[in-house]
Design a protein around this motif. Structure first.
Motif, PDB file in Angstrom:
ATOM      1  N   ILE B 172       2.667  12.067   3.672  1.00 44.35           N
ATOM      2  CA  ILE B 172       3.869  11.833   2.875  1.00 44.35           C
ATOM      3  C   ILE B 172       4.390  13.191   2.382  1.00 44.35           C
ATOM      4  O   ILE B 172       3.625  14.137   2.237  1.00 44.35           O
ATOM      5  CB  ILE B 172       3.600  10.896   1.672  1.00 44.35           C
ATOM      6  N   THR B 192      -1.722  10.184   2.834  1.00 44.97           N
ATOM      7  CA  THR B 192      -1.118   8.993   2.231  1.00 44.97           C
ATOM      8  C   THR B 192      -1.850   8.527   0.980  1.00 44.97           C
ATOM      9  O   THR B 192      -1.316   7.737   0.205  1.00 44.97           O
ATOM     10  CB  THR B 192      -1.070   7.815   3.221  1.00 44.97           C
ATOM     11  N   TRP B 431       7.783   8.896   3.678  1.00 45.43           N
ATOM     12  CA  TRP B 431       6.595   8.683   4.491  1.00 45.43           C
ATOM     13  C   TRP B 431       6.831   9.250   5.876  1.00 45.43           C
ATOM     14  O   TRP B 431       7.848   8.964   6.504  1.00 45.43           O
ATOM     15  CB  TRP B 431       6.298   7.174   4.576  1.00 45.43           C
TER      16      TRP B 431
END
Lengths: 191, 439
Positions: B172, B192, B431
């Motif tokens: 991310i 993440t 993302w």
């Protein structure tokens, strides 16, 4: 660049006492002192000591044109020129009547002082999405620009930037903070 | 989305605190579970055996896998203190013990010494009811890549059981802001789960709108380093960067096309904010929208044939779709006064957006097949929703106290987790894509 910075700094300092209605009342005593000071500098035009009315003051500043430089005019407190922030409603780029009166003075000043440049910096409150707010800040700066042009300023005197919601004037998550953050700041440079 | 069946459960913090102690010092984000899900698949992940190693591992592979699977909302991993036994090989598992406490799947594993300075991470995914192995893998890895391996294992488990590719082993990007008076803006990339944050760029002027290139190698973003918004592209591995758009007025909201050859951007050089498409190689521009209203926040449909964007041409900001071939934009959202900042699911069938109504700004998902609008969050100031590359989770920013914080919510809105930052005010998460080197 130095001038740019100092003009920015100046506008920040002046922000503290800028011409939204409540502050104008609060500044009454400063105003008297300023009027006296102005009386020494100019031709006694400001000697009445009455609260200046925006329209007549714009005329007064035009009359002082011969004796005061653009820099000196900008440095005078308690004139419409000293108010460098225009506030907006939520999700709106419409300038209200009070701000219009201020902008008339700024537009006339720009029209008469071709060596002066102004950067219009648009801001929004924090609500909603950042990129939309960046565009909204841009639109606010554009709408101030249009008014200044209508008052006689020329296109090469005006630059616009938006910071969207990235640089709030006041931190906080309520209408008191938001109303202070929905704004366009006028930042002058004298060449 | 029935709130009454979603039981709230707070991870005692003990388990969590312990895992924190053993983490590298650069970790800035940790996951806090704020809402769990009833009906999630019950499973257990036994601590991996590393007794044969000459070193004491700081990285707890089983813990990372457990956190990942919990965060997805699809699984509910049993608290390790409740495990009836600690097997590390499938042959040691006594299945009835796990069945009797209601577990459907079991993960066992071990970390062994391998020659050449590598570790051998082995795991097995077991079906408790059928008493058989579903997956078994061996990963030769260097110590520093152990976390990544744990994410890869999580992806394999997720895909085997759900049939959907896992997105744990992705990254991310987000912007964090530090300091009150002298603000420092930091563009960062992290795993993440918030670990391994890397600083991509630091500035004393605002940084905004990061956008991943589809190959995950570069970010486009907006920087105010020259005291105005301009768009840059930066290659992550080499840190090589270049300004691609610095016109008068706005240069904002970059979005890469699915083939990585074009960038949708927003310019106001012709006075109102409109969507343009830039060829990345030649920098050639094509104007896509032409309206005196604000048109911004472009996002590409997966087929690259149209762009969804925000426009206030109806008076209030709403989402529209316009074909790359031109033609009139079509309005997509009608419910709610304020719908902005869309992201498109990988299959193009769903949109997430900021939904503003009654003074609240929440994340909502629009199902394009039946036009159902589903509210995923219920805070006051939620923004910047971004789909995981498998479309199962949504990453977004919210405000807590005076700080921006990141959350992840499952696409059905049932499972929500906060990524809490110890330093700074975090915003604009996005993302990244699947990693491309997958076998």
């Amino acid at each position: 660049m130095n001038r740019y910075l100092s003009a920015g700094l100046l506008s920040l300092l002046l922000l503290a006492g800028c011409a939204q209605q409540p502050e104008a009342v609060k500044n009454q005593t400063e105003q008297d002192a300023a009027a006296q000071q102005a009386g020494q500098d100019a031709n006694g035009q400001t000697g009445e000591g009455a609260t200046p009315i925006a329209g007549s003051d714009a005329e007064a500043s035009a009359m002082q044109q011969d004796t005061l430089s653009a820099e000196e005019l900008l440095a005078q407190p308690d004139t419409p020129l000293a108010a460098r922030t225009i506030y907006f409603d939520y999700d709106s780029a419409k300038v209200d009547e009070d701000s219009m009166v201020l902008l008339e003075a700024h537009g006339a000043f720009l029209a008469e002082n071709g060596n002066v440049r102004v950067t219009l910096v648009g801001h929004t409150d924090e609500r909603g999405s950042r990129d939309y707010n960046l565009a909204l800040g841009d639109r606010r700066a554009q709408s101030v620009r249009r008014i200044l042009l209508f008052q006689g300023a020329s296109t090469d005197q005006i630059d616009t930037i938006s910071y969207g919601e990235e640089q709030p004037a006041v931190l906080g998550h309520d209408e008191a903070a938001w109303s202070k953050n929905r704004r366009v700041e006028l930042q002058y440079q004298v060449k | 989305m029935n709130k009454s069946i979603a039981i709230k459960w707070i991870f005692s913090g003990l388990l969590f605190g312990l895992s924190l102690l053993s983490l590298p010092a650069q970790a800035v984000i940790t996951i806090e579970i704020t809402e769990g899900v009833e009906g999630a698949i019950p499973m257990a992940v036994v601590e991996f055996d590393s007794a044969s190693l000459p070193l004491k591992l700081k990285t707890d592979v089983a813990e990372i896998i457990s956190q990942n699977l919990n965060r997805s909302g699809v699984f509910k991993v049993l608290n390790a203190s409740k495990y009836p036994e600690q097997p590390h090989y499938s042959k040691d598992v006594v299945y009835p013990r796990w069945r009797s406490i209601g577990q459907e799947y079991l993960v066992v594993g071990r970390i062994l010494n391998k020659s050449g300075g590598k570790l051998d991470v082995q795991f097995q995914l077991l079906d408790v009811l059928k008493q058989k192995q579903l997956l078994g893998y061996s990963f030769p890895v260097r110590l520093r890549n152990l976390r990544t391996t744990a994410h890869e294992i999580s992806d394999l488990i997720y895909e085997k059981i759900t049939g959907t590719r896992g997105a744990f082993n992705t990254r991310i990007a987000y912007v964090s802001v530090h300091g009150q008076k002298n603000r420092r803006y930091v563009l960062q990339v992290a795993d993440t789960d918030g670990f391994n944050p890397q600083t991509i760029l630091e500035s004393d002027q605002p940084l905004m709108s990061p956008s991943w290139s589809p190959d995950g190698q570069s970010l486009a973003y907006v920087s105010f380093e020259n005291k105005r918004p301009e768009i840059f592209i930066q290659h992550l591995a080499t840190a090589r960067r270049s300004k691609v758009s610095g016109f008068r007025g706005l240069n904002s909201a970059p979005a890469w096309s699915p083939d990585g050859k074009q960038l949708a951007i927003v310019l106001s050089k012709d006075r109102s904010a409109d969507i343009y498409v830039m060829d990345v190689a030649s920098k050639k521009l094509r104007r896509l929208t032409r309206h005196r209203a604000i048109d911004t926040e472009p996002v590409w449909m997966p087929d690259g044939q149209s762009i969804v964007f925000t426009s206030d041409r109806s008076g209030k900001p709403q989402l529209y779709e316009v074909s790359l071939n031109g033609g009139s934009p079509r309005r997509l959202t009608f419910e709610g006064r304020y719908n902005t900042a869309a992201d498109v699911s990988p299959d193009g069938k769903r949109l997430v957006m900021v939904y503003g109504e009654g003074g609240q700004y929440r994340i909502a998902e629009l199902d394009r097949e039946n036009d159902n609008l589903n509210l995923l969050t219920r805070n006051k100031l939620d923004e910047s929703p971004s789909y995981s590359p498998n479309g199962e989770m949504v990453l977004y920013a919210s405000t807590l106290g005076n700080k921006g914080v990141l959350y992840m919510v499952s696409r059905d809105g049932r499972s929500k987790h906060k990524l809490s930052d110890q330093q700074g005010d975090i915003r604009e998460p996005v993302w990244g894509p699947f990693k491309q080197n997958r076998q």
